[in-house]
Design an enzyme around this catalytic site. Structure first.
Site, PDB file in Angstrom:
ATOM      1  N   LYS A  10      72.289  41.390  81.973  1.00 42.81           N
ATOM      2  CA  LYS A  10      71.728  40.193  82.652  1.00 42.81           C
ATOM      3  C   LYS A  10      72.629  39.791  83.822  1.00 42.81           C
ATOM      4  O   LYS A  10      73.826  40.112  83.837  1.00 42.81           O
ATOM      5  CB  LYS A  10      71.586  39.008  81.695  1.00 42.81           C
ATOM      6  CG  LYS A  10      72.902  38.422  81.136  1.00 42.81           C
ATOM      7  CD  LYS A  10      73.496  37.253  81.922  1.00 42.81           C
ATOM      8  CE  LYS A  10      74.990  37.251  81.859  1.00 42.81           C
ATOM      9  NZ  LYS A  10      75.861  36.263  81.819  1.00 42.81           N
ATOM     10  N   ASP A 136      74.221  33.672  74.727  1.00 50.29           N
ATOM     11  CA  ASP A 136      73.371  34.501  75.585  1.00 50.29           C
ATOM     12  C   ASP A 136      72.416  35.392  74.790  1.00 50.29           C
ATOM     13  O   ASP A 136      71.538  36.028  75.380  1.00 50.29           O
ATOM     14  CB  ASP A 136      74.247  35.409  76.471  1.00 50.29           C
ATOM     15  CG  ASP A 136      74.618  34.739  77.799  1.00 50.29           C
ATOM     16  OD1 ASP A 136      74.102  33.638  78.074  1.00 50.29           O
ATOM     17  OD2 ASP A 136      75.417  35.325  78.543  1.00 50.29           O
TER      18      ASP A 136
HETATM   19  C1  LIG Z   1      79.045  32.473  80.910  1.00 47.05           C
HETATM   20  C2  LIG Z   1      77.806  33.107  80.343  1.00 47.05           C
HETATM   21  C3  LIG Z   1      76.630  32.833  81.304  1.00 47.05           C
HETATM   22  O1  LIG Z   1      75.473  33.553  80.960  1.00 47.05           O
HETATM   23  O2  LIG Z   1      77.835  34.516  80.219  1.00 47.05           O
HETATM   24  P1  LIG Z   1      79.021  35.653  80.185  1.00 47.05           P
HETATM   25  O3  LIG Z   1      79.974  35.462  81.300  1.00 47.05           O
HETATM   26  O4  LIG Z   1      79.695  35.552  78.845  1.00 47.05           O
HETATM   27  O5  LIG Z   1      78.265  36.956  80.321  1.00 47.05           O
HETATM   28  C4  LIG Z   1      77.425  32.462  78.963  1.00 47.05           C
HETATM   29  O6  LIG Z   1      77.288  31.067  79.089  1.00 47.05           O
HETATM   30  C5  LIG Z   1      78.379  32.790  77.851  1.00 47.05           C
HETATM   31  O7  LIG Z   1      77.628  33.144  76.749  1.00 47.05           O
HETATM   32  P2  LIG Z   1      78.281  33.961  75.503  1.00 47.05           P
HETATM   33  O8  LIG Z   1      79.185  35.027  76.023  1.00 47.05           O
HETATM   34  O9  LIG Z   1      77.150  34.359  74.620  1.00 47.05           O
HETATM   35  O10 LIG Z   1      79.154  32.838  74.881  1.00 47.05           O
HETATM   36  P3  LIG Z   1      79.497  32.480  73.346  1.00 47.05           P
HETATM   37  O11 LIG Z   1      79.907  33.730  72.648  1.00 47.05           O
HETATM   38  O12 LIG Z   1      78.422  31.646  72.760  1.00 47.05           O
HETATM   39  O13 LIG Z   1      80.770  31.546  73.555  1.00 47.05           O
HETATM   40  C6  LIG Z   1      82.022  32.028  73.965  1.00 47.05           C
HETATM   41  C7  LIG Z   1      82.847  30.828  74.376  1.00 47.05           C
HETATM   42  O14 LIG Z   1      82.402  30.365  75.671  1.00 47.05           O
HETATM   43  C8  LIG Z   1      82.401  28.962  75.722  1.00 47.05           C
HETATM   44  N1  LIG Z   1      81.037  28.477  76.030  1.00 47.05           N
HETATM   45  C9  LIG Z   1      79.967  29.302  75.909  1.00 47.05           C
HETATM   46  C10 LIG Z   1      78.707  28.862  76.228  1.00 47.05           C
HETATM   47  C11 LIG Z   1      78.562  27.508  76.668  1.00 47.05           C
HETATM   48  N2  LIG Z   1      77.358  27.021  77.003  1.00 47.05           N
HETATM   49  N3  LIG Z   1      79.634  26.710  76.770  1.00 47.05           N
HETATM   50  C12 LIG Z   1      80.877  27.178  76.470  1.00 47.05           C
HETATM   51  O15 LIG Z   1      81.856  26.431  76.581  1.00 47.05           O
HETATM   52  C13 LIG Z   1      82.919  28.464  74.399  1.00 47.05           C
HETATM   53  O16 LIG Z   1      84.305  28.279  74.544  1.00 47.05           O
HETATM   54  C14 LIG Z   1      82.704  29.631  73.467  1.00 47.05           C
HETATM   55  O17 LIG Z   1      83.637  29.663  72.437  1.00 47.05           O
END
Ligand SMILES: C[C@@](CO)(OP(=O)(O)O)[C@H](O)COP(=O)(O)OP(=O)(O)OC[C@H]1O[C@@H](n2ccc(N)nc2=O)[C@H](O)[C@@H]1O
Ligand SMILES: Nc1ncnc2c1ncn2[C@@H]1O[C@H](COP(=O)(O)OP(=O)(O)O)[C@@H](O)[C@H]1O
Length: 284
Positions: A10, A136
Site C-alpha cells: 500500500k 493497517d
Molecule cells: C504509518 C502507517 C500508515 O499507513 O503505516 P506504516 O508506515 O506502518 O506502513 C500506519 O498508521 C501504521 O500501521 P501499523 O504498522 O499497522 O501499526 P500498528 O502495528 O497498529 O502500530 C504500531 C505502532 O504505531 C503507533 N501507531 C499506529 C497506528 C496509529 N493510528 N497510531 C499510532 O500511534 C503505535 O505506537 C503502535 O504501537
C-alpha cells in the site's frame, strides 16, 4: 490442498493525524491505495495441528513474531480449526518500508485460510480480526482505495485514483513506525495535508490536482531523523516525477508519474545510488 494469495503493497496518498488518543494510538485520516508490487503467499493444509512459516527472505522472523503466523493462529483459535498449515512467504515488498508488507501478508493469510478451511467468514469479520493484528491490516483485507480513519481500521471505500505509474525507492535504513509516531508532536502540526483535496482529485480523476494535494504529516519527522530520505525525495522531484511523497512512516518515497516515457529516466536516475527501486502501476 494448496492455495495462493497475492499480498500487494500500500501507499498513503494522504496521511493526517488529528490527535493523540488516550490509548496511545493516533487518530488518523488517510487515503490509502494499493500498488502492483506484491508478496506471494502459498498456504498448504497439514493434518498435524501446527503452523509453519518459511520464506526466502532471510531478514523477517519466521516464528510467532511473523504477522502471517499471528493471522493463522488467530483464525485457528477463533474458529476452532484443528488442522495445521504450512505458509510460504515469497517476499518482494521491502520490509519495514512504510508499504505495509507484513500487514498485507497477514491480511492475505486471513483471506487464504478462510478459503482453504471453508470458513465462510465475511470480509467485515476478517477486517475485525485483522484489526487485532495491526492498524493497517483491515485495509489490506479488501485493498482497493479507501479513506481510513480511527487508528486506520475504519474504512470507507472510494473510487480508484487516476491510472499512473508509481516509482518506489527505499533507502537502506529501517524505520520503526512506533518511533516515528512517538516523535510526532500532534498538537504542533503547522500544516495539515488536504485529505479533502486528495479525495476530490480522485473523485474527479484529476491527476495533476492529486499530485498537488499529496501530503503526510509523518514525513517531516522521518525526513529530519534520516537526511537520506530527504535526499531521495529531492532527487525524485529533480528527476521529474509529477508528485512525490513518503509513504506511511517511511522510509520509502514514491513518485507518481503520468507519462511512461519519463519512468525509465526516473528509475535509472535513482538506481544510480539506491538499490531498492521499483517502477509499478497503481492497482485500480
Ligand atoms: C504509518 C502507517 C500508515 O499507513 O503505516 P506504516 O508506515 O506502518 O506502513 C500506519 O498508521 C501504521 O500501521 P501499523 O504498522 O499497522 O501499526 P500498528 O502495528 O497498529 O502500530 C504500531 C505502532 O504505531 C503507533 N501507531 C499506529 C497506528 C496509529 N493510528 N497510531 C499510532 O500511534 C503505535 O505506537 C503502535 O504501537
Ligand atoms: N510477514 C512479514 N513481512 C514483513 N515483516 C514482518 C512480517 N511479519 C513480521 N514482520 C515484522 O514487522 C515489522 C514491520 O514490517 P512491515 O510490515 O514490512 O513494515 P511497514 O509497516 O513499515 O510497512 C518488521 O520489523 C518485520 O520484522
Amino acid at each position: 490442498m494448496k492455495i495462493f494469495e497475492k499480498a500487494p503493497a500500500k501507499i498513503n496518498l494522504s496521511l493526517d493525524v488529528l490527535h493523540k488518543r488516550p490509548d496511545g494510538y493516533h487518530e488518523v485520516e488517510m487515503v490509502m491505495t494499493m500498488v502492483d508490487l506484491a508478496d506471494r503467499i502459498e498456504m498448504q493444509e497439514m493434518a498435524r495441528d501446527t503452523i509453519i512459516i518459511s520464506s526466502q527472505a532471510g531478514y523477517i522472523p519466521l516464528d510467532e513474531k511473523n504477522l502471517a503466523f499471528q493471522a493463522a493462529r488467530l483464525i485457528k483459535d477463533r474458529y476452532d480449526v484443528k488442522q495445521g498449515v504450512y505458509i510460504h512467504l515469497d517476499k518482494r515488498i521491502p520490509v519495514a518500508a512504510g508499504l505495509a508488507g507484513g500487514s498485507s501478508d497477514a491480511a492475505a493469510t486471513l483471506r487464504g485460510l478462510n478459503r482453504l478451511w471453508n470458513l465462510n467468514i465475511s470480509n467485515e469479520e476478517l477486517q475485525i480480526l485483522g484489526a487485532e493484528l495491526g492498524s493497517d491490516v483491515p485495509f489490506c483485507v479488501t485493498g482497493g482505495t479507501a479513506l481510513a480513519t480511527g487508528r486506520g481500521e475504519k474504512l470507507e471505500p472510494i473510487s480508484a485514483p487516476p491510472q499512473c505509474w508509481v516509482v518506489l525507492a527505499k533507502p537502506p535504513i529501517n524505520v520503526s513506525t512506533s518511533e516515528i509516531y512517538g516523535k510526532l508532536n500532534a498538537r504542533g502540526i503547522k500544516q495539515h495535508p488536504s485529505t479533502a483535496g486528495v479525495l476530490s482529485a480522485i473523485r474527479d480523476k484529476q491527476f495533476d490536482r492529486l499530485c498537488d494535494n499529496l501530503g503526510n504529516v509523518l514525513e517531516g519527522v522521518t525526513l529530519d531523523l534520516y537526511p537520506e530520505v530527504r535526499h531521495l525525495k529531492e532527487c525524485m522531484q529533480r528527476l521529474g516525477a509529477d508528485g512525490v511523497l513518503m509513504s506511511g512512516s517511511g522510509p520509502t518515497v514514491f513518485g507518481l508519474v503520468s507519462k511512461e516515457a519519463k519512468v525509465a529516466r526516473i528509475y535509472n536516475g535513482l538506481r544510480g545510488f539506491c538499490k531498492d527501486v521499483y517502477a509499478v502501476r497503481m492497482l485500480t
